[in-house]
Design a protein around this motif. Structure first.
Motif, mmCIF file in Angstrom:
data_model
loop_
_atom_site.group_PDB
_atom_site.id
_atom_site.type_symbol
_atom_site.label_atom_id
_atom_site.label_comp_id
_atom_site.label_asym_id
_atom_site.label_seq_id
_atom_site.Cartn_x
_atom_site.Cartn_y
_atom_site.Cartn_z
ATOM 1 N N TRP A 329 40.923 37.095 49.871
ATOM 2 C CA TRP A 329 41.018 36.002 48.883
ATOM 3 C C TRP A 329 42.462 35.617 48.612
ATOM 4 O O TRP A 329 42.741 34.816 47.739
ATOM 5 C CB TRP A 329 40.325 36.418 47.581
ATOM 6 N N THR A 331 44.864 37.149 47.095
ATOM 7 C CA THR A 331 45.244 37.421 45.707
ATOM 8 C C THR A 331 46.754 37.624 45.598
ATOM 9 O O THR A 331 47.346 38.332 46.398
ATOM 10 C CB THR A 331 44.518 38.680 45.191
ATOM 11 N N ALA A 371 39.797 37.524 43.136
ATOM 12 C CA ALA A 371 40.744 36.883 42.211
ATOM 13 C C ALA A 371 41.841 36.159 42.975
ATOM 14 O O ALA A 371 42.153 36.473 44.117
ATOM 15 C CB ALA A 371 41.374 37.940 41.302
ATOM 16 N N SER A 372 42.444 35.149 42.303
ATOM 17 C CA SER A 372 43.615 34.473 42.853
ATOM 18 C C SER A 372 44.904 35.115 42.350
ATOM 19 O O SER A 372 45.930 35.038 43.009
ATOM 20 C CB SER A 372 43.594 32.996 42.485
ATOM 21 N N CYS A 374 46.465 38.755 40.231
ATOM 22 C CA CYS A 374 46.320 40.065 39.589
ATOM 23 C C CYS A 374 47.696 40.455 39.056
ATOM 24 O O CYS A 374 48.676 40.420 39.803
ATOM 25 C CB CYS A 374 45.795 41.107 40.572
ATOM 26 N N ASP A 391 43.029 40.839 36.253
ATOM 27 C CA ASP A 391 42.820 39.810 37.271
ATOM 28 C C ASP A 391 41.942 38.703 36.705
ATOM 29 O O ASP A 391 41.297 38.863 35.672
ATOM 30 C CB ASP A 391 42.160 40.423 38.522
ATOM 31 N N GLY A 393 39.373 37.327 38.387
ATOM 32 C CA GLY A 393 38.290 37.256 39.370
ATOM 33 C C GLY A 393 36.916 37.065 38.768
ATOM 34 O O GLY A 393 36.749 36.573 37.653
#
Length: 440
Positions: A329, A331, A371-372, A374, A391, A393
């Motif tokens: 993703w 993150t 998540a984008s 954290c 996070d 997410g």
């Protein structure tokens, strides 16, 4: 119907002979299936035109004879419930009666049209009947009302003309756009054919280069993954080596404390029990042994409290840990570290437990959070350092079971830190993990 419309237009333009001709041509297209009301309306325009021609040449005519055909068509239209022709014939009768100066019947037919259109809620027919009545009856301010009606008609004509101009512009624009579209399509076809020929010649080269590029990308990716794995192993080895070093030092410190310190204490104690002729020398030896015992104990304690991360700054290790993270993703892992928090003074064991709690939490983010962002933060709070891993997410339901090995390990390490592992999460709202470390 087409010739009926042409006859009506000619009648309105007062071209009565032409209106009669159009109506007669229209009658030639009627047959047994043509509705009677349609035939009657066509004939009514012949009658109306003949009556107007007669009025142009004679002052006195038998208007009732002409209007009889109009009334007959009115009754037929009313019978078949054709509201348009019913109103049209009623207003035609009113206008024809007015032409022969019979205003009473003219107003009667206009009012009949108004009531009928009002009953059926036909706004256009209502307005036409009202305008006829208002313009032709005698009353005060008639001229002003007439001017208002004419002004309204002028405004409608202007609006109609404006809409026609815009419609013409829209038509011309659409026609130009159509031509442009055709031209673009032609150009696109030519360009497409040309490109197809060119692409056919070079596609082999591009495919070959693309394959080589993909191989190069895969090689670089594999190399990056290998480098990351190696770096992770080096980092973990550094931590493990530090733990081993600490254990060795603790063992040495314990041996010194239990062996050397206790031995010195025994010698000092026995020396104090001995009787000696030189008590002064005895006292000096006892004090020296007592001093030696204290220094040895200090060395033991110093070994126990030695920093695990002496050659690796704790914050740097956390930064390196976050920098190595990568998941499907993408993150982004951030570190929020307040300079006022001096984590280097923490006991070594606290650093180790803190490091592994953070690492386990980050692994959970990589596995489950989607998540984008954290964020790992260290914040000073009175005599504690508050550590949060948060996070944005997918989160999870806090009521669900969370008995995994990773969470169990984090809880055990939090207990070792004399802290409590607190987790807040909601579906779609992300997850926040928090614990505290006491500082001096």
């Amino acid at each position: 119907m087409l010739y009926l419309n042409l006859s009506e237009v000619s009648y309105l333009l007062k071209n009565y002979s032409e209106a009669i001709n159009y109506a007669n041509v229209g009658l030639t297209y009627t047959n047994s299936d043509t509705p009677d009301v349609m035939i009657g309306v066509i004939k009514s325009y012949i009658v109306m035109s003949n009556m107007c021609l007669a009025l142009e040449t004679h002052d006195n005519i038998d208007g009732e004879e002409y209007i009889k055909e109009i009334r007959k068509t009115y009754e037929e239209a009313k019978r078949v419930n054709n509201l348009y022709f019913t109103n049209a014939m009623a207003m035609t009768a009113a206008e024809l009666y007015l032409k022969i100066n019979d205003s009473v019947k003219a107003f009667e037919w206009a009012e009949r049209s108004f009531e009928l259109s009002k009953e059926r809620d036909i706004k256009v027919a209502q307005r036409r009947a009202l305008e006829f009545l208002v313009l032709n009856k005698e009353y005060d301010n008639k001229e002003q009302v007439r001017q208002i009606i004419e002004l309204g008609r002028d405004l409608e004509e202007q609006d109609y003309a404006t809409r026609n101009r815009f419609a013409r512009i829209a038509y011309e624009t659409e026609r130009i756009e159509t031509e442009n579209s055709q031209l673009r399509n032609m150009i696109s076809t030519i360009v497409s054919i040309s490109l197809a020929i060119v692409l056919t010649l070079v596609i082999g080269v591009y495919v070959y280069r693309l394959k080589n590029k993909n191989k190069e990308i895969r090689f670089i990716k594999d190399q990056q993954e290998a480098n990351e794995s190696i770096y992770q192993l080096i980092l973990e080895r550094s931590v493990i080596a530090t733990e081993v070093k600490n254990n060795v030092r603790n063992k040495i410190a314990k041996d010194i404390h239990d062996g050397v310190v206790n031995g010195i204490f025994t010698i000092r104690f026995n020396l104090q029990q001995l009787k000696s002729e030189n008590e002064e020398m005895k006292g000096i030896l006892v004090n020296e042994l007592q001093s030696l015992e204290k220094r040895t104990r200090d060395i033991s304690h110093s070994l126990i409290d030695n920093e695990l991360f002496e050659h690796n700054k704790f914050v740097s290790l956390i930064e390196d840990l976050l920098a190595l993270q990568k998941n499907q993703w993408n993150t982004e892992f951030l570190l929020d570290y307040e300079n006022a928090v001096d984590l280097e003074d923490l006991p070594a064991l606290d650093k180790v437990n803190t490091y592994f709690i953070i690492r386990e939490a980050i692994q959970n983010v990589n596995k489950y959070s989607q998540a984008s962002i954290c964020k790992v933060s260290f914040t000073k709070e009175k005599k504690n350092v508050v550590i949060k891993i948060k996070d944005n997410g997918v989160g999870f339901d806090e009521g669900s079971s969370r008995d995994g090995m990773g969470l169990q390990n984090m809880n055990e390490r939090a207990i070792a830190l004399h802290s409590e592992l607190i987790i807040h999460s909601k579906k779609g709202m992300g997850t926040e993990l928090m614990f505290k470390i006491k500082i001096k």
